[in-house]
Design a protein around this motif. Structure first.
Motif, PDB file in Angstrom:
ATOM      1  N   SER A  26      40.439  49.654  45.107  1.00  0.00           N
ATOM      2  CA  SER A  26      41.128  48.527  45.737  1.00  0.00           C
ATOM      3  C   SER A  26      41.841  47.667  44.702  1.00  0.00           C
ATOM      4  N   ARG A  27      42.838  46.905  45.171  1.00  0.00           N
ATOM      5  CA  ARG A  27      43.532  45.975  44.270  1.00  0.00           C
ATOM      6  C   ARG A  27      42.560  44.961  43.686  1.00  0.00           C
ATOM      7  N   GLU A  28      41.584  44.530  44.472  1.00  0.00           N
ATOM      8  CA  GLU A  28      40.616  43.554  43.978  1.00  0.00           C
ATOM      9  C   GLU A  28      39.809  44.120  42.809  1.00  0.00           C
ATOM     10  N   ARG A  29      39.448  45.372  42.927  1.00  0.00           N
ATOM     11  CA  ARG A  29      38.688  46.022  41.851  1.00  0.00           C
ATOM     12  C   ARG A  29      39.557  46.185  40.595  1.00  0.00           C
ATOM     13  N   VAL A  30      40.800  46.606  40.772  1.00  0.00           N
ATOM     14  CA  VAL A  30      41.707  46.772  39.636  1.00  0.00           C
ATOM     15  C   VAL A  30      42.022  45.407  39.021  1.00  0.00           C
ATOM     16  N   TRP A  31      42.248  44.398  39.863  1.00  0.00           N
ATOM     17  CA  TRP A  31      42.493  43.035  39.366  1.00  0.00           C
ATOM     18  C   TRP A  31      41.328  42.583  38.485  1.00  0.00           C
ATOM     19  N   ALA A  32      40.126  42.795  38.940  1.00  0.00           N
ATOM     20  CA  ALA A  32      38.951  42.397  38.146  1.00  0.00           C
ATOM     21  C   ALA A  32      38.935  43.121  36.802  1.00  0.00           C
ATOM     22  N   ALA A  33      39.276  44.402  36.798  1.00  0.00           N
ATOM     23  CA  ALA A  33      39.278  45.172  35.556  1.00  0.00           C
ATOM     24  C   ALA A  33      40.355  44.688  34.585  1.00  0.00           C
ATOM     25  N   LEU A  34      41.420  44.084  35.103  1.00  0.00           N
ATOM     26  CA  LEU A  34      42.495  43.561  34.260  1.00  0.00           C
ATOM     27  C   LEU A  34      42.241  42.145  33.764  1.00  0.00           C
ATOM     28  N   THR A  35      41.432  41.383  34.483  1.00  0.00           N
ATOM     29  CA  THR A  35      41.351  39.947  34.199  1.00  0.00           C
ATOM     30  C   THR A  35      39.978  39.440  33.773  1.00  0.00           C
ATOM     31  N   ARG A  36      38.930  40.166  34.035  1.00  0.00           N
ATOM     32  CA  ARG A  36      37.593  39.720  33.616  1.00  0.00           C
ATOM     33  C   ARG A  36      37.298  40.237  32.216  1.00  0.00           C
ATOM     34  N   GLU A  37      36.963  39.349  31.307  1.00  0.00           N
ATOM     35  CA  GLU A  37      36.789  39.769  29.911  1.00  0.00           C
ATOM     36  C   GLU A  37      35.698  40.819  29.759  1.00  0.00           C
ATOM     37  N   ASP A  38      34.611  40.745  30.534  1.00  0.00           N
ATOM     38  CA  ASP A  38      33.554  41.755  30.411  1.00  0.00           C
ATOM     39  C   ASP A  38      34.034  43.131  30.865  1.00  0.00           C
ATOM     40  N   LEU A  39      34.899  43.179  31.884  1.00  0.00           N
ATOM     41  CA  LEU A  39      35.398  44.460  32.383  1.00  0.00           C
ATOM     42  C   LEU A  39      36.557  44.987  31.526  1.00  0.00           C
ATOM     43  N   LEU A  40      37.406  44.096  31.035  1.00  0.00           N
ATOM     44  CA  LEU A  40      38.478  44.516  30.116  1.00  0.00           C
ATOM     45  C   LEU A  40      37.901  45.258  28.917  1.00  0.00           C
ATOM     46  N   ALA A  41      36.799  44.745  28.394  1.00  0.00           N
ATOM     47  CA  ALA A  41      36.171  45.351  27.209  1.00  0.00           C
ATOM     48  C   ALA A  41      35.582  46.725  27.500  1.00  0.00           C
ATOM     49  N   GLU A  42      35.472  47.087  28.756  1.00  0.00           N
ATOM     50  CA  GLU A  42      34.960  48.413  29.117  1.00  0.00           C
ATOM     51  C   GLU A  42      36.025  49.504  28.962  1.00  0.00           C
ATOM     52  N   TRP A  43      37.310  49.131  29.027  1.00  0.00           N
ATOM     53  CA  TRP A  43      38.352  50.161  28.988  1.00  0.00           C
ATOM     54  C   TRP A  43      39.483  49.878  28.003  1.00  0.00           C
ATOM     55  N   PHE A  44      39.630  48.662  27.499  1.00  0.00           N
ATOM     56  CA  PHE A  44      40.793  48.352  26.669  1.00  0.00           C
ATOM     57  C   PHE A  44      40.365  47.961  25.258  1.00  0.00           C
ATOM     58  N   PRO A  45      40.367  46.689  24.881  1.00  0.00           N
ATOM     59  CA  PRO A  45      39.883  46.379  23.530  1.00  0.00           C
ATOM     60  C   PRO A  45      38.361  46.449  23.516  1.00  0.00           C
ATOM     61  N   GLN A  46      37.804  46.571  22.336  1.00  0.00           N
ATOM     62  CA  GLN A  46      36.343  46.650  22.246  1.00  0.00           C
ATOM     63  C   GLN A  46      35.700  45.281  22.512  1.00  0.00           C
ATOM     64  N   ARG A  47      36.418  44.216  22.156  1.00  0.00           N
ATOM     65  CA  ARG A  47      35.924  42.870  22.417  1.00  0.00           C
ATOM     66  C   ARG A  47      37.060  42.026  22.971  1.00  0.00           C
ATOM     67  N   VAL A  48      36.719  41.176  23.936  1.00  0.00           N
ATOM     68  CA  VAL A  48      37.704  40.310  24.574  1.00  0.00           C
ATOM     69  C   VAL A  48      37.158  38.890  24.611  1.00  0.00           C
ATOM     70  N   THR A  49      37.987  37.950  24.231  1.00  0.00           N
ATOM     71  CA  THR A  49      37.687  36.539  24.429  1.00  0.00           C
ATOM     72  C   THR A  49      38.840  35.986  25.249  1.00  0.00           C
ATOM     73  N   LEU A  50      38.652  35.881  26.539  1.00  0.00           N
ATOM     74  CA  LEU A  50      39.654  35.349  27.454  1.00  0.00           C
ATOM     75  C   LEU A  50      38.899  34.845  28.691  1.00  0.00           C
ATOM     76  N   PRO A  51      38.226  33.700  28.529  1.00  0.00           N
ATOM     77  CA  PRO A  51      37.345  33.239  29.603  1.00  0.00           C
ATOM     78  C   PRO A  51      38.058  32.879  30.906  1.00  0.00           C
ATOM     79  N   ASP A  52      39.345  32.511  30.822  1.00  0.00           N
ATOM     80  CA  ASP A  52      40.082  32.133  32.027  1.00  0.00           C
ATOM     81  C   ASP A  52      41.363  32.947  32.127  1.00  0.00           C
ATOM     82  N   ALA A  53      41.550  33.623  33.233  1.00  0.00           N
ATOM     83  CA  ALA A  53      42.771  34.400  33.464  1.00  0.00           C
ATOM     84  C   ALA A  53      43.742  33.556  34.274  1.00  0.00           C
ATOM     85  N   VAL A  54      44.128  32.413  33.699  1.00  0.00           N
ATOM     86  CA  VAL A  54      45.067  31.501  34.349  1.00  0.00           C
ATOM     87  C   VAL A  54      46.224  31.235  33.390  1.00  0.00           C
ATOM     88  N   PRO A  55      47.416  30.959  33.919  1.00  0.00           N
ATOM     89  CA  PRO A  55      48.553  30.707  33.042  1.00  0.00           C
ATOM     90  C   PRO A  55      48.249  29.622  32.001  1.00  0.00           C
TER      91      PRO A  55
END
Length: 161
Positions: A26-55
């Protein structure tokens, strides 16, 4: 089975790298994988610091063997579009050292069609080399995203597929 998609492509005249993938989630699941730092670190960079996915929010992506890459969120229109500007490892975020990555998410039944477009290469010192490297990067990284989003991640906050 993980969906197989075409690789990223370069548009030399527009200084752009683009890739579209279909994800059986679902788009909601993909959105979470793109914007949540814990999920981003599962597939993209090894570590992410981006607590807020807001402009305007800032953070870093850290890839093994490289210094922190600065990131600034430019757009967050859940679950339709997400964009950020990112720079060079260990350098401040400036127009001469950064590009913008924009993800658009479209529902396709229960699946999601995700398009990534990276622009701004014309401002970099070696646009052609940067585009070639990022074409390879988006091909492999989005394959990891597809596998991750189509898999069964276990997380109490994870949206159902």
């Amino acid at each position: 089975m993980t969906t197989v998609n075409e690789p990223a492509v370069i548009d030399d005249e527009a200084f752009r790298v683009t890739r579209t993938v279909r994800i059986e989630a679902s788009r909601e699941r993909v959105w979470a994988a793109l914007t949540r730092e814990d999920l981003l670190a599962e597939w993209f960079p090894q570590r992410v610091t981006l607590p807020d996915a807001v402009p305007g929010a800032t953070g870093t992506f850290t890839f093994d063997g490289y210094a922190d890459v600065p990131v600034r969120v430019d757009e967050a229109d859940e679950p339709h579009a997400f964009a950020y500007t990112w720079g060079q490892p260990g350098a401040p975020l400036t127009p001469e050292t950064s590009t913008q990555v924009r993800f658009t998410l479209a529902a396709d039944g229960a699946a999601t069609v995700l398009t990534v477009v990276e622009t701004g290469f014309e401002r970099l010192a070696d646009p052609s080399a940067a585009m070639r490297g990022n074409r390879e990067g988006w091909t492999s990284e989005l394959d990891e995203l597809v596998a991750f989003a189509e898999g069964a991640w276990v997380d109490a906050e994870s949206p159902a597929s």
